[in-house]
Structures are given as C-alpha cells and as structure tokens.
Design an enzyme around this catalytic site. Structure first.
Site, PDB file in Angstrom:
ATOM      1  N   ASP A 182      13.511  30.419   2.711  1.00 56.83           N
ATOM      2  CA  ASP A 182      13.426  28.975   2.876  1.00 56.83           C
ATOM      3  C   ASP A 182      12.789  28.316   1.656  1.00 56.83           C
ATOM      4  O   ASP A 182      13.226  27.253   1.206  1.00 56.83           O
ATOM      5  CB  ASP A 182      12.613  28.648   4.134  1.00 56.83           C
ATOM      6  CG  ASP A 182      13.166  29.341   5.359  1.00 56.83           C
ATOM      7  OD1 ASP A 182      14.323  29.084   5.704  1.00 56.83           O
ATOM      8  OD2 ASP A 182      12.439  30.165   5.954  1.00 56.83           O
ATOM      9  N   GLN A 216      10.750  49.195  17.690  1.00 64.03           N
ATOM     10  CA  GLN A 216      10.476  49.518  16.292  1.00 64.03           C
ATOM     11  C   GLN A 216       8.988  49.408  15.973  1.00 64.03           C
ATOM     12  O   GLN A 216       8.457  50.210  15.194  1.00 64.03           O
ATOM     13  CB  GLN A 216      11.310  48.614  15.381  1.00 64.03           C
ATOM     14  CG  GLN A 216      12.803  48.921  15.482  1.00 64.03           C
ATOM     15  CD  GLN A 216      13.658  48.071  14.567  1.00 64.03           C
ATOM     16  OE1 GLN A 216      13.182  47.132  13.934  1.00 64.03           O
ATOM     17  NE2 GLN A 216      14.938  48.379  14.516  1.00 64.03           N
ATOM     18  N   GLY A 257      19.097  48.497   9.884  1.00 68.45           N
ATOM     19  CA  GLY A 257      20.361  47.780   9.694  1.00 68.45           C
ATOM     20  C   GLY A 257      20.874  47.924   8.281  1.00 68.45           C
ATOM     21  O   GLY A 257      21.437  46.996   7.700  1.00 68.45           O
ATOM     22  N   HIS A 266      10.515  30.212  10.725  1.00 65.52           N
ATOM     23  CA  HIS A 266      11.773  30.339   9.977  1.00 65.52           C
ATOM     24  C   HIS A 266      12.896  29.881  10.913  1.00 65.52           C
ATOM     25  O   HIS A 266      13.621  30.673  11.503  1.00 65.52           O
ATOM     26  CB  HIS A 266      11.992  31.796   9.540  1.00 65.52           C
ATOM     27  CG  HIS A 266      13.329  32.042   8.906  1.00 65.52           C
ATOM     28  ND1 HIS A 266      13.741  31.384   7.782  1.00 65.52           N
ATOM     29  CD2 HIS A 266      14.344  32.876   9.258  1.00 65.52           C
ATOM     30  CE1 HIS A 266      14.963  31.798   7.456  1.00 65.52           C
ATOM     31  NE2 HIS A 266      15.347  32.704   8.338  1.00 65.52           N
TER      32      HIS A 266
END
Length: 477
Positions: A183, A136, A34, A211
């Site tokens: 976070d 992936q 990406g 998360h």
C-alpha cells in the site's frame, strides 16, 4: 500427507548438500507458503537471487503447497529454480506438510490463502483463511526458530497475522507482521506520477491501520523532493481521489486483470523483509505490527504504523507523531474494522482475544514467581532493562542450553537474534574464519551480550534472575 523432498545443489553435483558459501555466511532458511501460486512463484525467484536478504546471504527455500495439483505445480517451480542456477540458493524443500516447511525457519512468508475474486469483499475471506493461519501459527510455534520473522501476505493480512501469532504462544508477537508495504508503494507511485518525480524522492508516507479499503494513506508528515507534501499536493485531489484510489487499488487490479496483485505483492514482500534484514536507513516503512496502545490503538491488534529499520532484523515504531482531526477519524475507522475482524475470528484465538499481547521477554516470565517486594523493585528499575535486551538475553541463554547445536547453527542464531553490536574487531575477524574460529566468535559474542544485558540489572533483579531456571545460565560466565 505427501513426504517433503529436499534438493541441495552444490559441490556434490545435482544432489547432496552444498558446502559453505564463498561469502562465509551460513544459509538462512526461508519458508514460503503457496509457493506455486502467482505471488509465490514471483517471490521465490527473487529470494533465491539475493534481492531479499542480500547478495552475500545464502538461502534454503522451504516451499509449502497443498497436496495434488499444488504440489505438481511446485515441481515446475523447483525445476525453474534449478535451471536458474542461483549461486546463493543452498537448497530447496518441497512439501505439503507445514511442520516440514517451517522446520528451523529463520523467515516465513505466509502467502498461501484463498484468493479474493471479483466482487468479493475481504471480510468474506475471514473464516476460511483464518483457519489456515491458525494451523500455520501452531506449526511455526512447534518447529520454527524462536527468532523466526513471519510476514503475512495472504489476505486479510492483519487479522491473519493476529490469528497466527495467537496460535504461536511461545514466539515473540513482535516477530509477526502484516504486509502494508504494498500500500505504501502504491501511494508513493501515485504521488510520483502526479508530481513528476521518482518514487524514492518521496519519504515519510504512512499507511495506518488495515490492509483493506479502510486503510489510511497519510501524507501529513510526508515529503516530496524534500518539500512538505501538504505544501505541494492539491488537498481536494488528495481527499477525493488519492485516498480512495490507494484504498481500492487491489480491487481495481482484480477488475482489470481478473486476478489479484501478484508481481507487485511479491515485490513488496521482498522490500519489507529486505528493510528488516538489511536496513533502510532513516526512511519510514509502514508495517502491520502488534499494537501496545500507541496512538490510542487497541492493544493486541495488528495495525499498520510507521517504522524505521536499521538492519538488525528488528523494527522500531515512530512515536509521538502529531495526529490531526482528519487523520484521527480515518485511523479510528480502520481500527473499528480490525476490531470487527478480530471478533469474527475470536474462536480461533485460543480464548485469549481479550488478553493484551505483551512483549515476550524474561521479565514477564519471572513476574508470576516474584514477591510483592521483588515486583516493586522490578517495576521501579524497569527502564534499565529494555524489551530488546531481554529478548536477546533469552536467546543467549538458549545458546548455552544443554542441547548441543552444530557450530554454524549457533553462529546463525547469534547473528539473527543478537541485534546491534557490541561486535569487537576480534569477533568480526573470527566470523570470517574457519568453522572453529566461527564457533569461537559465537561464544565470545554470547559472553559479551549476556554481560551487557546483566550489567543493566539492579541487584534485586539479578537475584531474581539468578534464582530462575533459565536465568542461571546468564551467570555461568
């Protein structure tokens, strides 16, 4: 599929292969999926500048995008990389083929995923994104280096890391991580603003679990300007405002800007892998890593826990932290969500979702062929042969394999997988020399590490290892 294109900038001008960096270090291959997206765009610039792996470490960026519009945008990203003339950027690859993007990767950042839009819960992303990470993980297993460290950024990150790791059965599950550094940074930033200090004056801030909006930002062991956080923080504010705000910060940003976090997510990914590669001293770092039952967490889940990174490309979990009832309840809540997510993608886990993910090491490979007497001996002496040593031994055996490798690749393998010293002064000096000297350094380092690992084995263990196919190589010296 679109054929990948490689651009190498260096002594041959605007095309060709760059010569060895003036730093003397061979380039590391960093894969980014990406790469033309908002996070990927911010990320590749910082990787190329040296902010992630160090200001002396050359990199080759291997960027993955979807065919069509994604690849078109990636052309623009590549143009900007060229225009920036980053001294440490030894080359770029653009491709829509995961096998090409992950080829010989030293680090992989799995960023590309379907984004979460307004009003969308993270659990809605499970099915669509899990399939992406299944493919992936499989590609990483086939073509990446066995030592490749993989950071999953695309949400839901913890479960995507689980899916990717399960579909890479030949790789060490410890080397797959989900990003919760964002976070932790959010929590530290909020505390710094509230109590008038710098974020780096806050330590031992922990993010437990997923998360997601069930994560638990824990200040029970944190310090603010050297003082115990609970002696400084208003606990009503902490429980009623701080915890929910950290948990829902991602959704809040989406509501305000109409898109998910980009620059801050890229910054957190850089920080995470910088800690892993370069080290961050004794500062605690939250990472979503595979559980082996620590703190009662279900083995096999990718659950965020506090770690320390000393700069040897590994993390060490902080163990034995006292857990109070309030924290235990919060930790159980986020674990429950991870179990639900795991069950939602079990069809993509190769039918092994009930299997405990164990450290990938030599002993596990040998157990199946052991007699009861040998197994008993191994169990009795197991404490002498730690996980880190077995992983390093496996790598060192592979360095001595029959398939010849270019000398710089051998050096790179040793540096990446060798972990902490022993380095001798002679090895250190040779590493700064010419290619033949670096090859000699790699061979010497290999010998030292194998002898160190083998020396810790009992006679019975040595016999078992000597009789194994790969183990024989450990005794060639």
């Amino acid at each position: 599929r679109m054929i990948g294109r490689v651009s190498m900038l260096g002594r041959l001008g605007r095309s060709g292969i760059r010569s060895m960096s003036t730093t003397g270090l061979p380039p590391l291959r960093v894969s980014v999926t990406g790469a033309a997206g908002a996070i990927g765009y911010a990320l590749v610039m910082r990787i190329a500048s040296g902010e992630m792996l160090g200001k002396d470490q050359p990199v080759i960026l291997q960027m993955l995008e979807v065919p069509g519009e994604g690849m078109k945008k990636l052309e623009g990203v590549k143009m900007e990389l060229d225009d920036s003339a980053f001294p440490l950027l030894a080359g770029t690859t653009m491709t829509s083929d995961p096998h090409e993007a992950f080829g010989d990767a030293d680090y992989a950042l799995l960023v590309g995923a379907r984004p979460r839009g307004p009003g969308m819960e993270r659990k809605d992303l499970l099915t669509a994104n899990a399939k992406i990470f299944q493919l992936q993980g499989s590609a990483l297993n086939e073509v990446a280096r066995r030592s490749c460290k993989t950071l999953v950024v695309g949400n839901p990150a913890n479960t995507n890391a689980l899916v990717a790791a399960h579909n890479a059965p030949d790789m060490n599950p410890e080397n797959f991580m989900a990003m919760t550094k964002l976070d932790q940074s959010r929590a530290e930033g909020m505390l710094a603003e509230k109590y008038g200090c710098n974020a780096d004056e806050i330590d031992r801030m922990i993010i437990w679990g997923n998360h997601s909006s069930t994560q638990y930002p824990d200040i029970s062991h944190a310090s603010i300007k050297g003082k115990w956080a609970k002696s400084v923080v208003d606990m009503k504010w902490y429980e009623n405002e701080f915890v929910p705000k950290v948990q829902k910060r991602g959704a809040e940003i989406i509501d305000v800007r109409g898109a998910s976090s980009a620059a801050s997510a890229a910054s957190a990914a850089v920080d995470h892998l910088n800690c892993l590669h370069v080290g961050s001293g004794d500062k605690w770092q939250s990472m979503g890593v595979v559980s082996h039952g620590e703190y009662g967490i279900t083995p096999g889940l990718y659950y965020s826990v506090p770690t320390i990174c000393t700069g040897d490309q590994t993390y060490r979990k902080i163990m034995g932290i006292p857990i109070d009832p309030y924290s235990a309840k919060k930790m159980n809540t986020t674990e429950k969500e991870l179990l639900e997510e795991r069950d939602g993608v079990k069809s993509l886990l190769g039918g092994s979702f009930e299997k405990i993910v164990k450290p990938y090491n030599v002993r596990e490979k040998l157990r199946a062929s052991m007699s009861k007497e040998e197994l008993k001996t191994l169990v009795e002496t197991e404490a002498k042969f730690t996980f880190d040593e077995t992983v390093r031994l496996r790598m060192l055996e592979n360095v001595k394999s029959a398939t010849p490798k270019p000398e710089l690749t051998i050096v790179n393998d040793v540096l990446q997988e060798g972990g902490q010293p022993p380095y001798t002064k002679e090895i250190f000096d040779l590493m700064k020399g010419n290619p033949m000297q670096r090859k000699k350094a790699a061979e010497m380092y290999t010998e030292v590490k194998i002898k160190t690992a083998v020396s810790k084995l009992s006679d019975a263990e040595k016999t078992v290892l000597r009789n194994s196919v790969k183990g024989k190589k450990a005794f060639e010296f």
